[in-house]
Write a protein that holds these residues in place. Structure first.
Motif, PDB file in Angstrom:
ATOM      1  N   ALA A 157       0.830  -1.205   0.000  1.00 10.89           N
ATOM      2  CA  ALA A 157       0.000   0.000   0.000  1.00 10.89           C
ATOM      3  C   ALA A 157       0.865   1.256   0.000  1.00 10.89           C
ATOM      4  O   ALA A 157       0.598   2.221  -0.714  1.00 10.89           O
ATOM      5  CB  ALA A 157      -0.928  -0.008   1.208  1.00 10.89           C
ATOM      6  N   SER A 158       1.921   1.273   0.802  1.00 12.84           N
ATOM      7  CA  SER A 158       2.764   2.457   0.855  1.00 12.84           C
ATOM      8  C   SER A 158       3.545   2.638  -0.442  1.00 12.84           C
ATOM      9  O   SER A 158       3.852   3.751  -0.837  1.00 12.84           O
ATOM     10  CB  SER A 158       3.725   2.357   2.041  1.00 12.84           C
ATOM     11  OG  SER A 158       4.550   1.214   1.915  1.00 12.84           O
ATOM     12  N   ARG A 159       3.883   1.530  -1.121  1.00  8.78           N
ATOM     13  CA  ARG A 159       4.567   1.666  -2.405  1.00  8.78           C
ATOM     14  C   ARG A 159       3.667   2.363  -3.426  1.00  8.78           C
ATOM     15  O   ARG A 159       4.127   3.219  -4.180  1.00  8.78           O
ATOM     16  CB  ARG A 159       4.976   0.284  -2.923  1.00  8.78           C
ATOM     17  CG  ARG A 159       6.127  -0.345  -2.145  1.00  8.78           C
ATOM     18  CD  ARG A 159       6.733  -1.488  -2.923  1.00  8.78           C
ATOM     19  NE  ARG A 159       7.749  -2.179  -2.154  1.00  8.78           N
ATOM     20  CZ  ARG A 159       7.580  -3.340  -1.557  1.00  8.78           C
ATOM     21  NH1 ARG A 159       6.414  -3.954  -1.637  1.00  8.78           N
ATOM     22  NH2 ARG A 159       8.547  -3.918  -0.872  1.00  8.78           N
ATOM     23  N   TRP A 160       2.379   1.991  -3.454  1.00  7.48           N
ATOM     24  CA  TRP A 160       1.454   2.660  -4.362  1.00  7.48           C
ATOM     25  C   TRP A 160       1.309   4.136  -3.998  1.00  7.48           C
ATOM     26  O   TRP A 160       1.110   4.991  -4.866  1.00  7.48           O
ATOM     27  CB  TRP A 160       0.097   1.966  -4.337  1.00  7.48           C
ATOM     28  CG  TRP A 160       0.063   0.705  -5.139  1.00  7.48           C
ATOM     29  CD1 TRP A 160      -0.082  -0.578  -4.686  1.00  7.48           C
ATOM     30  CD2 TRP A 160       0.203   0.599  -6.558  1.00  7.48           C
ATOM     31  NE1 TRP A 160      -0.038  -1.466  -5.723  1.00  7.48           N
ATOM     32  CE2 TRP A 160       0.131  -0.778  -6.892  1.00  7.48           C
ATOM     33  CE3 TRP A 160       0.388   1.532  -7.585  1.00  7.48           C
ATOM     34  CZ2 TRP A 160       0.233  -1.241  -8.194  1.00  7.48           C
ATOM     35  CZ3 TRP A 160       0.490   1.080  -8.887  1.00  7.48           C
ATOM     36  CH2 TRP A 160       0.411  -0.303  -9.187  1.00  7.48           C
ATOM     37  N   THR A 161       1.403   4.457  -2.718  1.00  8.01           N
ATOM     38  CA  THR A 161       1.342   5.859  -2.305  1.00  8.01           C
ATOM     39  C   THR A 161       2.531   6.635  -2.850  1.00  8.01           C
ATOM     40  O   THR A 161       2.390   7.764  -3.339  1.00  8.01           O
ATOM     41  CB  THR A 161       1.308   5.953  -0.770  1.00  8.01           C
ATOM     42  OG1 THR A 161       0.198   5.212  -0.274  1.00  8.01           O
ATOM     43  CG2 THR A 161       1.192   7.403  -0.322  1.00  8.01           C
ATOM     44  N   HIS A 162       3.722   6.029  -2.793  1.00  5.53           N
ATOM     45  CA  HIS A 162       4.902   6.685  -3.337  1.00  5.53           C
ATOM     46  C   HIS A 162       4.794   6.835  -4.857  1.00  5.53           C
ATOM     47  O   HIS A 162       5.202   7.866  -5.420  1.00  5.53           O
ATOM     48  CB  HIS A 162       6.160   5.896  -2.969  1.00  5.53           C
ATOM     49  CG  HIS A 162       6.582   6.064  -1.553  1.00  5.53           C
ATOM     50  ND1 HIS A 162       5.926   5.465  -0.495  1.00  5.53           N
ATOM     51  CD2 HIS A 162       7.608   6.775  -1.004  1.00  5.53           C
ATOM     52  CE1 HIS A 162       6.523   5.783   0.627  1.00  5.53           C
ATOM     53  NE2 HIS A 162       7.542   6.577   0.365  1.00  5.53           N
ATOM     54  N   VAL A 163       4.257   5.844  -5.538  1.00  5.93           N
ATOM     55  CA  VAL A 163       4.094   5.923  -6.992  1.00  5.93           C
ATOM     56  C   VAL A 163       3.109   7.032  -7.359  1.00  5.93           C
ATOM     57  O   VAL A 163       3.327   7.813  -8.301  1.00  5.93           O
ATOM     58  CB  VAL A 163       3.640   4.563  -7.555  1.00  5.93           C
ATOM     59  CG1 VAL A 163       3.257   4.692  -9.023  1.00  5.93           C
ATOM     60  CG2 VAL A 163       4.745   3.528  -7.392  1.00  5.93           C
ATOM     61  N   ALA A 164       1.994   7.129  -6.617  1.00 10.38           N
ATOM     62  CA  ALA A 164       1.014   8.177  -6.898  1.00 10.38           C
ATOM     63  C   ALA A 164       1.593   9.568  -6.641  1.00 10.38           C
ATOM     64  O   ALA A 164       1.346  10.508  -7.406  1.00 10.38           O
ATOM     65  CB  ALA A 164      -0.231   7.958  -6.036  1.00 10.38           C
ATOM     66  N   ALA A 165       2.389   9.711  -5.582  1.00  8.84           N
ATOM     67  CA  ALA A 165       3.012  11.010  -5.308  1.00  8.84           C
ATOM     68  C   ALA A 165       4.000  11.390  -6.409  1.00  8.84           C
ATOM     69  O   ALA A 165       4.062  12.554  -6.827  1.00  8.84           O
ATOM     70  CB  ALA A 165       3.717  10.969  -3.952  1.00  8.84           C
ATOM     71  N   PHE A 166       4.759  10.414  -6.899  1.00  8.07           N
ATOM     72  CA  PHE A 166       5.704  10.699  -7.985  1.00  8.07           C
ATOM     73  C   PHE A 166       4.979  11.087  -9.266  1.00  8.07           C
ATOM     74  O   PHE A 166       5.391  11.998  -9.989  1.00  8.07           O
ATOM     75  CB  PHE A 166       6.582   9.471  -8.217  1.00  8.07           C
ATOM     76  CG  PHE A 166       7.638   9.670  -9.259  1.00  8.07           C
ATOM     77  CD1 PHE A 166       8.725  10.488  -9.008  1.00  8.07           C
ATOM     78  CD2 PHE A 166       7.533   9.050 -10.495  1.00  8.07           C
ATOM     79  CE1 PHE A 166       9.709  10.687  -9.974  1.00  8.07           C
ATOM     80  CE2 PHE A 166       8.509   9.236 -11.462  1.00  8.07           C
ATOM     81  CZ  PHE A 166       9.598  10.057 -11.201  1.00  8.07           C
ATOM     82  N   ALA A 167       3.853  10.403  -9.565  1.00 14.38           N
ATOM     83  CA  ALA A 167       3.076  10.757 -10.750  1.00 14.38           C
ATOM     84  C   ALA A 167       2.482  12.161 -10.626  1.00 14.38           C
ATOM     85  O   ALA A 167       2.413  12.902 -11.610  1.00 14.38           O
ATOM     86  CB  ALA A 167       1.973   9.731 -10.971  1.00 14.38           C
ATOM     87  N   LEU A 168       2.061  12.545  -9.420  1.00 10.44           N
ATOM     88  CA  LEU A 168       1.525  13.893  -9.217  1.00 10.44           C
ATOM     89  C   LEU A 168       2.593  14.954  -9.447  1.00 10.44           C
ATOM     90  O   LEU A 168       2.324  16.004 -10.049  1.00 10.44           O
ATOM     91  CB  LEU A 168       0.956  14.006  -7.802  1.00 10.44           C
ATOM     92  CG  LEU A 168       0.344  15.359  -7.414  1.00 10.44           C
ATOM     93  CD1 LEU A 168      -0.824  15.699  -8.332  1.00 10.44           C
ATOM     94  CD2 LEU A 168      -0.107  15.354  -5.960  1.00 10.44           C
ATOM     95  N   VAL A 169       3.799  14.686  -9.000  1.00 15.31           N
ATOM     96  CA  VAL A 169       4.889  15.640  -9.224  1.00 15.31           C
ATOM     97  C   VAL A 169       5.175  15.796 -10.716  1.00 15.31           C
ATOM     98  O   VAL A 169       5.375  16.908 -11.226  1.00 15.31           O
ATOM     99  CB  VAL A 169       6.149  15.187  -8.457  1.00 15.31           C
ATOM    100  CG1 VAL A 169       7.356  16.042  -8.849  1.00 15.31           C
ATOM    101  CG2 VAL A 169       5.916  15.283  -6.954  1.00 15.31           C
ATOM    102  N   LEU A 170       5.180  14.696 -11.450  1.00 15.83           N
ATOM    103  CA  LEU A 170       5.393  14.773 -12.893  1.00 15.83           C
ATOM    104  C   LEU A 170       4.279  15.550 -13.588  1.00 15.83           C
ATOM    105  O   LEU A 170       4.529  16.324 -14.518  1.00 15.83           O
ATOM    106  CB  LEU A 170       5.492  13.362 -13.477  1.00 15.83           C
ATOM    107  CG  LEU A 170       6.754  12.563 -13.135  1.00 15.83           C
ATOM    108  CD1 LEU A 170       6.699  11.197 -13.791  1.00 15.83           C
ATOM    109  CD2 LEU A 170       8.006  13.312 -13.567  1.00 15.83           C
ATOM    110  N   ALA A 171       3.015  15.359 -13.152  1.00 20.10           N
ATOM    111  CA  ALA A 171       1.905  16.089 -13.761  1.00 20.10           C
ATOM    112  C   ALA A 171       2.020  17.587 -13.508  1.00 20.10           C
ATOM    113  O   ALA A 171       1.779  18.408 -14.408  1.00 20.10           O
ATOM    114  CB  ALA A 171       0.583  15.546 -13.213  1.00 20.10           C
ATOM    115  N   ILE A 172       2.413  17.971 -12.310  1.00 21.98           N
ATOM    116  CA  ILE A 172       2.567  19.396 -12.005  1.00 21.98           C
ATOM    117  C   ILE A 172       3.702  20.000 -12.832  1.00 21.98           C
ATOM    118  O   ILE A 172       3.596  21.123 -13.356  1.00 21.98           O
ATOM    119  CB  ILE A 172       2.817  19.584 -10.497  1.00 21.98           C
ATOM    120  CG1 ILE A 172       1.568  19.170  -9.701  1.00 21.98           C
ATOM    121  CG2 ILE A 172       3.184  21.022 -10.174  1.00 21.98           C
ATOM    122  CD1 ILE A 172       1.756  19.214  -8.200  1.00 21.98           C
ATOM    123  N   ALA A 173       4.797  19.259 -12.990  1.00 24.87           N
ATOM    124  CA  ALA A 173       5.912  19.759 -13.797  1.00 24.87           C
ATOM    125  C   ALA A 173       5.507  19.914 -15.266  1.00 24.87           C
ATOM    126  O   ALA A 173       5.862  20.898 -15.927  1.00 24.87           O
ATOM    127  CB  ALA A 173       7.111  18.825 -13.660  1.00 24.87           C
TER     128      ALA A 173
END
Length: 244
Positions: A157-173
């Protein structure tokens, strides 16, 4: 130091969770010279000795620790299964332990040489007991684990949380890049700068014939006095009043 410190005590915050390939599971004892840990190396029980922060900074204590490892292997035929003598960290050594009591006894022999407790006194002992000058600093020595293990606390579950946070950072960039490109496209192009050639001459303005015939204000004639019937009186001359 005796085996009264058994059973195994839990690890503290400053204790290492692994030293080299040895996984640390708990504490066996703690002295002025070092800490004895219970560990596992390839499924085998091991007792791990790590010098304290005071002993690790004494070069003579480090040398006595290495000599004690060689003597332990030669006398008791107990091989040291793991060790690290890097000068940037506290030295440690791991010995096999069929039982924790046996492993603790082997660790006691190593630490006794570091604190010079194995030196036999000559004659009758008098005065206070000897203690090294660094004995009050009993904190855990510097240790290092490399390569770093993957944190066991990271569940699926925490790995998916890290993946979602990384995808959000890429979308903002990506959004910021798209806005910047749109702003630069809407700006008007800058006018070209003049080259190094000669500057253009000013264009003469056309004048009408009436303007060419009219005298300039600086060359105009002085105004004349208006014509009248009476005599001219010079300016500045006083005249007598008329006699009635």
């Amino acid at each position: 130091m005796t085996t009264e410190s058994l059973p195994i005590q839990p690890l503290q915050r400053q204790d290492p969770r692994a030293l080299g390939a040895v996984q640390i599971t708990g504490r066996l004892a703690n002295t002025d010279t070092g800490t004895v840990y219970a560990g596992q190396l390839d499924g085998q029980q091991t007792a791990v000795v790590l010098l304290t922060e005071g002993a690790e900074r004494d070069s003579y204590a480090r040398a006595r620790f290495e000599s004690a490892q060689a003597a332990l292997t030669a006398n008791n035929r107990t091989a040291v299964v793991g060790r690290d003598t890097d000068v940037d960290i506290a030295p440690w050594a791991a010995v096999p332990a069929e039982t924790w009591e046996q492993g603790l006894d082997a660790a006691v022999a190593l630490l006794a040489a570091v604190g010079m407790e194995d030196v036999t006194s000559v004659g009758r002992q008098q005065g206070p007991p000897f203690r090294p000058h660094w004995s009050p600093r009993r904190g855990t020595g510097r240790w290092r684990v490399w390569p770093l293990p993957w944190p066991s606390a990271l569940s699926s579950a925490s790995r998916w949380t890290h993946v979602a946070a990384f995808a959000l950072v890429l979308a903002i960039a990506a959004l910021g890049l798209w806005i910047a490109v749109g702003i630069f496209r809407t700006q008007a192009p800058a006018p070209p700068s003049p080259g190094p050639g000669p500057l253009p001459l000013p264009t003469p303005t056309s004048t009408s014939p009436s303007d060419r015939g009219s005298p300039s204000p600086s060359h105009s004639r002085a105004p004349t006095a208006p014509r009248g019937t009476g005599p001219l009186i010079p300016t500045g001359v006083r005249t007598a009043p008329p006699i009635v």
